[in-house]
Enzyme design. Structure first.
Site, PDB file in Angstrom:
ATOM      1  N   TYR A 141       3.757   5.657  11.399  1.00 18.69           N
ATOM      2  CA  TYR A 141       4.058   4.279  11.798  1.00 18.69           C
ATOM      3  C   TYR A 141       4.945   3.503  10.824  1.00 18.69           C
ATOM      4  O   TYR A 141       5.245   2.342  11.067  1.00 18.69           O
ATOM      5  CB  TYR A 141       2.753   3.500  12.028  1.00 18.69           C
ATOM      6  CG  TYR A 141       1.764   3.540  10.874  1.00 18.69           C
ATOM      7  CD1 TYR A 141       1.917   2.704   9.775  1.00 18.69           C
ATOM      8  CD2 TYR A 141       0.676   4.407  10.894  1.00 18.69           C
ATOM      9  CE1 TYR A 141       1.015   2.736   8.725  1.00 18.69           C
ATOM     10  CE2 TYR A 141      -0.232   4.452   9.850  1.00 18.69           C
ATOM     11  CZ  TYR A 141      -0.058   3.608   8.771  1.00 18.69           C
ATOM     12  OH  TYR A 141      -0.953   3.639   7.717  1.00 18.69           O
ATOM     13  N   ARG A 185       0.859  -1.181   0.000  1.00 16.97           N
ATOM     14  CA  ARG A 185       0.000   0.000   0.000  1.00 16.97           C
ATOM     15  C   ARG A 185       0.898   1.235   0.000  1.00 16.97           C
ATOM     16  O   ARG A 185       1.455   1.626   1.020  1.00 16.97           O
ATOM     17  CB  ARG A 185      -0.879  -0.021   1.249  1.00 16.97           C
ATOM     18  CG  ARG A 185      -2.035   0.968   1.239  1.00 16.97           C
ATOM     19  CD  ARG A 185      -2.629   1.092   2.620  1.00 16.97           C
ATOM     20  NE  ARG A 185      -1.796   1.936   3.481  1.00 16.97           N
ATOM     21  CZ  ARG A 185      -1.675   1.769   4.798  1.00 16.97           C
ATOM     22  NH1 ARG A 185      -2.285   0.787   5.413  1.00 16.97           N
ATOM     23  NH2 ARG A 185      -0.910   2.598   5.502  1.00 16.97           N
ATOM     24  N   HIS A 188      -3.880   4.313   4.451  1.00 17.69           N
ATOM     25  CA  HIS A 188      -4.977   3.352   4.509  1.00 17.69           C
ATOM     26  C   HIS A 188      -6.246   3.980   3.944  1.00 17.69           C
ATOM     27  O   HIS A 188      -6.938   3.393   3.124  1.00 17.69           O
ATOM     28  CB  HIS A 188      -5.207   2.905   5.947  1.00 17.69           C
ATOM     29  CG  HIS A 188      -6.383   2.012   6.133  1.00 17.69           C
ATOM     30  ND1 HIS A 188      -6.432   0.724   5.661  1.00 17.69           N
ATOM     31  CD2 HIS A 188      -7.582   2.245   6.719  1.00 17.69           C
ATOM     32  CE1 HIS A 188      -7.597   0.192   5.952  1.00 17.69           C
ATOM     33  NE2 HIS A 188      -8.325   1.091   6.593  1.00 17.69           N
TER      34      HIS A 188
END
Length: 399
Positions: free
Chosen positions: A305, A292, A296
């Site tokens: 993160y 990805r 998200h």
């Protein structure tokens, strides 16, 4: 030493082994490992594979160029939708950036009679099934619930609840089976189902329950997991201790890992799995190993993160550049073709933007439409109560 003492010592040794195994470092999956099916390297070089070559051998230049066109156009739709959300025109958007090959490759492997059950990120599969991108934007703008006819497209409405669509897909597949549309030998009748989900969804009970039902009923369903390495902010090592495709073995059906950034490999692997399902060989689990590249959703900040160096590594595995390099090297496409695709992408972006901005807001009482097939007295009473409530504001001169 007594038998009990021996047993106790053995138990301690066993517990130590278990503890050591559970606390051992999780192996890095890196580039997918040697078990990953790949037909195109990141540099666009063709790799021979005796098991899967037959599924792509009949792809001509037109089909290969069609794959490239699909990848470019759906990425452009994704970029335009992201921009529209940032400008306040969409409530939220779930980007597919980096996952185009996994979706286009699997979507193009479907036959017209096959049925797909998506999550909320399968914009590329929707494109392959003929869904107008504006319908996708309408959902995220809040003016409709999807807008397309699932039975016309054989593409279910987007599912927001994580993993719930796998149960829907398994039930639908069992229905196909009971309707006698599996294993008849009629290529225009035999059908299969494909269920899409992400790596994070494999931890959901619904997904594992669907595996059980699909296995014991030998249902004609393909479970297509796009392993994009991150379940929102949780990396793979927080989700599983083994490659995801190996989980299928515990449920009694085959699993395979494919390079999710290689559109040819995804097409071949999915085609084989769908063929097996249609001929009565039961379910298959496909793990499309991809990444990805973006957030998200547009409400997420991945810089909180994950490190940018990881993203840079995956940029070199880009599915579009990989296929473009192959087409150029094999002289299957020229610059005029690439320029034409770019021009078409510009036109599509304008269509998406103009269409989104011109969408009309739904009326308040439209929430009561289509709840039941036939008129329902309770729903109609609620509709009248809602109308009377809002009419009261007009009488008082309020807003």
């Amino acid at each position: 030493m007594s038998d009990n003492a021996v047993a106790d010592a053995t138990s301690v040794d066993h517990e130590g082994d278990v503890i050591a195994e559970l606390t051992a470092p999780v192996p890095e999956v890196g580039d997918g490992g040697p078990e990953m099916v790949q037909l195109l390297t990141p540099e666009g070089q063709r790799v021979e594979n005796t098991e899967y070559d037959e599924y792509v051998k009949d792809l001509g230049e037109e089909e290969l160029r069609g794959f490239y066109r699909d990848l470019v156009l759906i990425r452009r739709v994704d970029a335009e939708a992201t921009a529209l959300q940032r400008q306040g025109e969409l409530g939220i958007w779930a980007s597919l950036l980096g996952q185009e090959a996994a979706q286009v490759g699997s979507g193009r492997a479907l036959r017209p009679q096959d049925y797909a059950f998506p999550t909320y990120r399968e914009h590329g599969v929707a494109w392959c099934r003929g869904v107008d991108p504006l319908n996708l934007l309408g959902l995220f703008r809040g003016v409709n619930h999807g807008g397309w006819d699932p039975n016309e497209k054989n593409f279910h409405l987007y599912t927001i609840v994580i993993g719930a669509q796998t149960l829907h897909a398994t039930g639908y597949a069992m229905g196909i089976q009971r309707d006698g549309a599996v294993g008849t030998g009629d290529e225009d009748r035999d059908a299969a189902v494909i269920a899409y989900f992400g790596d994070g969804a494999t931890a959901q009970g619904d997904v594992n329950e669907s595996f059980v039902y699909a296995a014991v009923n030998n249902a004609p369903v393909v479970f297509f997991c796009q392993n994009n390495q991150w379940a929102i902010s949780e990396p793979n090592e927080r989700q599983t201790r083994i490659p995801l495709y190996q989980r299928a073995r515990g449920f009694g059906f085959p699993g395979v890992r494919v390079d999710g950034n290689d559109v040819l490999a995804v097409y071949a692997v999915t085609k084989q799995a769908l063929d097996a399902a249609r001929t009565g060989q039961g379910p298959t689990f496909i793990e499309a190993f991809t990444y990805r590249m973006g957030a998200h959703t547009t409400s997420d900040d991945p810089t909180k993160y994950r490190v940018s160096a990881e993203v840079e590594v995956w940029k070199h595995r880009d599915p579009i550049e990989r296929l473009k390099s192959y087409l150029v090297h094999e002289k299957k496409a020229d610059q005029a073709f690439f320029d034409e695709v770019d021009r078409e992408a510009d036109e599509l972006a304008a269509h998406v933007r103009e269409g989104c901005l011109s969408m009309a807001d739904p009326t308040g009482d439209s929430m009561f439409d289509h709840i039941y097939v036939e008129p329902h007295p309770v729903v109609e009473a609620e509709r009248k109560e809602f109308a009377a409530y809002h009419a009261g504001f007009a009488e008082e001169g309020g807003h």
